[in-house]
Design a protein around this motif. Structure first.
Motif, PDB file in Angstrom:
ATOM      1  N   UNK A  92       0.858  -1.187   0.000  1.00  0.00           N
ATOM      2  CA  UNK A  92       0.000   0.000   0.000  1.00  0.00           C
ATOM      3  C   UNK A  92       0.890   1.231   0.000  1.00  0.00           C
ATOM      4  N   UNK A  93       0.555   2.180  -0.861  1.00  0.00           N
ATOM      5  CA  UNK A  93       1.282   3.440  -0.927  1.00  0.00           C
ATOM      6  C   UNK A  93       0.337   4.598  -0.629  1.00  0.00           C
ATOM      7  N   UNK A  94       0.892   5.622  -0.011  1.00  0.00           N
ATOM      8  CA  UNK A  94       0.132   6.848   0.171  1.00  0.00           C
ATOM      9  C   UNK A  94       1.110   8.024   0.160  1.00  0.00           C
ATOM     10  N   UNK A  95       0.559   9.205   0.000  1.00  0.00           N
ATOM     11  CA  UNK A  95       1.383  10.416  -0.116  1.00  0.00           C
ATOM     12  C   UNK A  95       1.092  11.360   1.038  1.00  0.00           C
ATOM     13  N   UNK A  96       2.150  11.946   1.575  1.00  0.00           N
ATOM     14  CA  UNK A  96       1.994  12.949   2.624  1.00  0.00           C
ATOM     15  C   UNK A  96       2.183  14.334   2.017  1.00  0.00           C
ATOM     16  N   UNK A  97       1.433  15.280   2.525  1.00  0.00           N
ATOM     17  CA  UNK A  97       1.521  16.660   2.047  1.00  0.00           C
ATOM     18  C   UNK A  97       2.825  17.293   2.520  1.00  0.00           C
ATOM     19  N   UNK A  98       3.446  18.155   1.712  1.00  0.00           N
ATOM     20  CA  UNK A  98       4.697  18.809   2.140  1.00  0.00           C
ATOM     21  C   UNK A  98       4.554  19.601   3.426  1.00  0.00           C
ATOM     22  N   UNK A  99       3.337  20.075   3.706  1.00  0.00           N
ATOM     23  CA  UNK A  99       3.125  20.899   4.898  1.00  0.00           C
ATOM     24  C   UNK A  99       2.558  20.114   6.077  1.00  0.00           C
ATOM     25  N   UNK A 100       2.478  18.787   5.947  1.00  0.00           N
ATOM     26  CA  UNK A 100       1.892  17.977   7.015  1.00  0.00           C
ATOM     27  C   UNK A 100       2.775  17.996   8.257  1.00  0.00           C
ATOM     28  N   UNK A 101       2.147  18.123   9.426  1.00  0.00           N
ATOM     29  CA  UNK A 101       2.871  18.075  10.698  1.00  0.00           C
ATOM     30  C   UNK A 101       3.064  16.625  11.125  1.00  0.00           C
ATOM     31  N   UNK A 102       3.829  16.427  12.197  1.00  0.00           N
ATOM     32  CA  UNK A 102       4.077  15.075  12.700  1.00  0.00           C
ATOM     33  C   UNK A 102       2.781  14.377  13.091  1.00  0.00           C
ATOM     34  N   UNK A 103       1.852  15.116  13.669  1.00  0.00           N
ATOM     35  CA  UNK A 103       0.588  14.526  14.095  1.00  0.00           C
ATOM     36  C   UNK A 103      -0.205  14.001  12.901  1.00  0.00           C
ATOM     37  N   UNK A 104      -0.211  14.756  11.795  1.00  0.00           N
ATOM     38  CA  UNK A 104      -0.932  14.315  10.599  1.00  0.00           C
ATOM     39  C   UNK A 104      -0.253  13.090   9.995  1.00  0.00           C
ATOM     40  N   UNK A 105       1.079  13.094   9.923  1.00  0.00           N
ATOM     41  CA  UNK A 105       1.798  11.987   9.303  1.00  0.00           C
ATOM     42  C   UNK A 105       1.630  10.689  10.094  1.00  0.00           C
ATOM     43  N   UNK A 106       1.688  10.750  11.407  1.00  0.00           N
ATOM     44  CA  UNK A 106       1.546   9.518  12.183  1.00  0.00           C
ATOM     45  C   UNK A 106       0.124   8.977  12.138  1.00  0.00           C
ATOM     46  N   UNK A 107      -0.872   9.868  12.012  1.00  0.00           N
ATOM     47  CA  UNK A 107      -2.254   9.426  11.864  1.00  0.00           C
ATOM     48  C   UNK A 107      -2.440   8.703  10.530  1.00  0.00           C
ATOM     49  N   UNK A 108      -1.820   9.224   9.462  1.00  0.00           N
ATOM     50  CA  UNK A 108      -1.873   8.552   8.168  1.00  0.00           C
ATOM     51  C   UNK A 108      -1.246   7.163   8.247  1.00  0.00           C
ATOM     52  N   UNK A 109      -0.111   7.068   8.913  1.00  0.00           N
ATOM     53  CA  UNK A 109       0.587   5.794   9.026  1.00  0.00           C
ATOM     54  C   UNK A 109      -0.268   4.763   9.761  1.00  0.00           C
TER      55      UNK A 109
END
Length: 412
Positions: A92-109
């Protein structure tokens, strides 16, 4: 079938909760080749066993990422089945936004991990235990079941290792050797950590009057025990012993009982923490050279208070650590520090980060009375007295341009 499962996950599956014992859970190993917030992952995904070795896991998960053209990241999670799940694989692949904070990135993961694990879960008896809401009673049952795991190591983890390196040229040589050992046991009710480390460093210089060799040696052993007292309180102790040629110590030993109160429940520590830690206990020192107080050894009582505040949200992170340590035989002998750090996304595209560390030092009772040579000062062979230490940093970043972030081009 796979499409339907992912559709269920993305539409309505927020958290999976089980009332089974730990031995009935899926064993997984996550190989994170990037930053992973393990505390947050384990708090949000409590329906699996996290294995120490990938060979023993039912599912091996390899997490990697690459930078995209717009400055974001493409994250790839490869799920590989083992044992009875051999042959089941998915990516599974997904993309993170360049402006995403740590909280947003870990929620995506975490959300993507849940999606990838679902196809393995439905192949087991757990399928009848999957629910779509968190029930506090069931979480407690799951936590209690953790203690009943049939583990021959009884949750103990050991690590032994060492490293060494050398460098030099015709007029200079340096050798640095380090050995270490650690043992830990962490459960919901107790935490036990032991570590020991030895370091030996020697440097040789070819000078006009001949060769000069300088040696720095240090050893330390640390033991920490913490017992949980409900969702907000904990008690325990810390003890340490060691020696240091740099610190003028043949041996130093401390033992400090401690108590801590966290305003927020500890289960929320991955997103917010506001804790007060108080410790007090004796410290024994046996010095290599006579100190500036004309002592070769002494035993002193010392206490300290450490205050820690951390907040992680989608807008960024803020942390503030404040502490003070003070000798009880002379209240003027103390050190105090402050350590603020802020990462703030002001608005889309603009973010700042700044912070630093400052300490006020009034308690270096170990400083040798004898004169220190210029060579010792330049090579940092001996510790010097000081009134303060500090460092600081500041950063500003503004990103603008295309909002699309779907392409990865690793050429060159």
């Amino acid at each position: 079938m796979r499409t339907a499962l992912f559709l269920i996950c993305s539409l309505s599956l927020s958290t999976i909760v089980f009332a089974q014992s730990q031995k009935d859970r899926l064993d997984i190993f996550i190989d994170c080749q990037m930053y992973c917030d393990w505390v947050y992952i384990k708090q949000e995904i409590q329906f699996v066993n996290y294995m120490q070795n990938r060979q023993e896991a039912d599912v091996y998960i390899l997490a990697t990422r690459q930078s995209t053209g717009a400055g974001g990241r493409e994250v790839q999670l490869a799920f590989i089945g083992n044992n009875e799940f051999s042959g089941i694989q998915d990516t599974i692949k997904y993309f993170t936004d360049p402006n995403a904070t740590d909280a947003i990135e870990r929620e995506q993961l975490v959300n993507t991990l849940k999606k990838g694990l679902l196809q393995f879960l439905v192949q087991t008896s757990m399928i009848d235990q999957i629910t779509y809401a968190i029930e506090p009673e069931e979480i407690e049952e799951g936590m209690e079941a953790t203690e009943e795991n049939d583990d021959p190591w009884n949750n103990w983890v050991f690590n032994i290792g060492g490293n060494g390196w050398m460098n030099g040229e015709s007029t200079y040589s340096n050798v640095d050797l380090t050995g270490r050992f650690s043992a830990s046991k962490v459960t919901n009710e107790h935490k036990f950590n032991f570590s020991t480390r030895y370091n030996y460093e020697t440097s040789t210089f070819k000078l006009t009057d001949g060769d000069e060799t300088y040696v720095i040696k240090s050893y330390n052993a640390r033991l920490e025990y913490v017992k949980s007292l409900g969702p907000n309180w904990s008690v325990g102790f810390k003890t340490r012993t060691g020696s240091s040629t740099f610190g003028n110590m043949d041996i130093s030993t401390t033992f400090k009982p401690a108590i801590e109160y966290n305003v927020f429940p500890y289960e929320e520590a991955s997103t917010r923490r506001f804790s007060f830690n108080y410790s007090i206990g004796p410290e024994y020192y046996n010095y290599t050279d006579t100190t500036i107080y004309d002592l070769l050894s002494e035993t002193r009582m010392r206490h300290g208070l450490d205050i820690e505040f951390n907040q992680t949200q989608k807008w960024g992170n803020v942390s503030l650590d404040i502490g003070i340590q003070q000798y009880l035989h002379d209240f003027e002998l103390f050190n105090a520090y402050i350590n603020p750090n802020i990462e703030w996304q002001i608005f889309k595209g603009l973010s700042i980060d700044f912070g630093g560390y400052a300490s006020f030092v009034r308690d270096r009772i170990n400083i040798a009375k004898s004169d220190i040579s210029d060579e010792d000062i330049l090579l940092q062979i001996k510790q010097l007295d000081t009134d303060f230490t500090y460092f600081t940093y500041f950063g500003l970043n503004y990103r603008f341009g295309s909002k699309y972030n779907n392409f990865v081009n690793p050429r060159f």
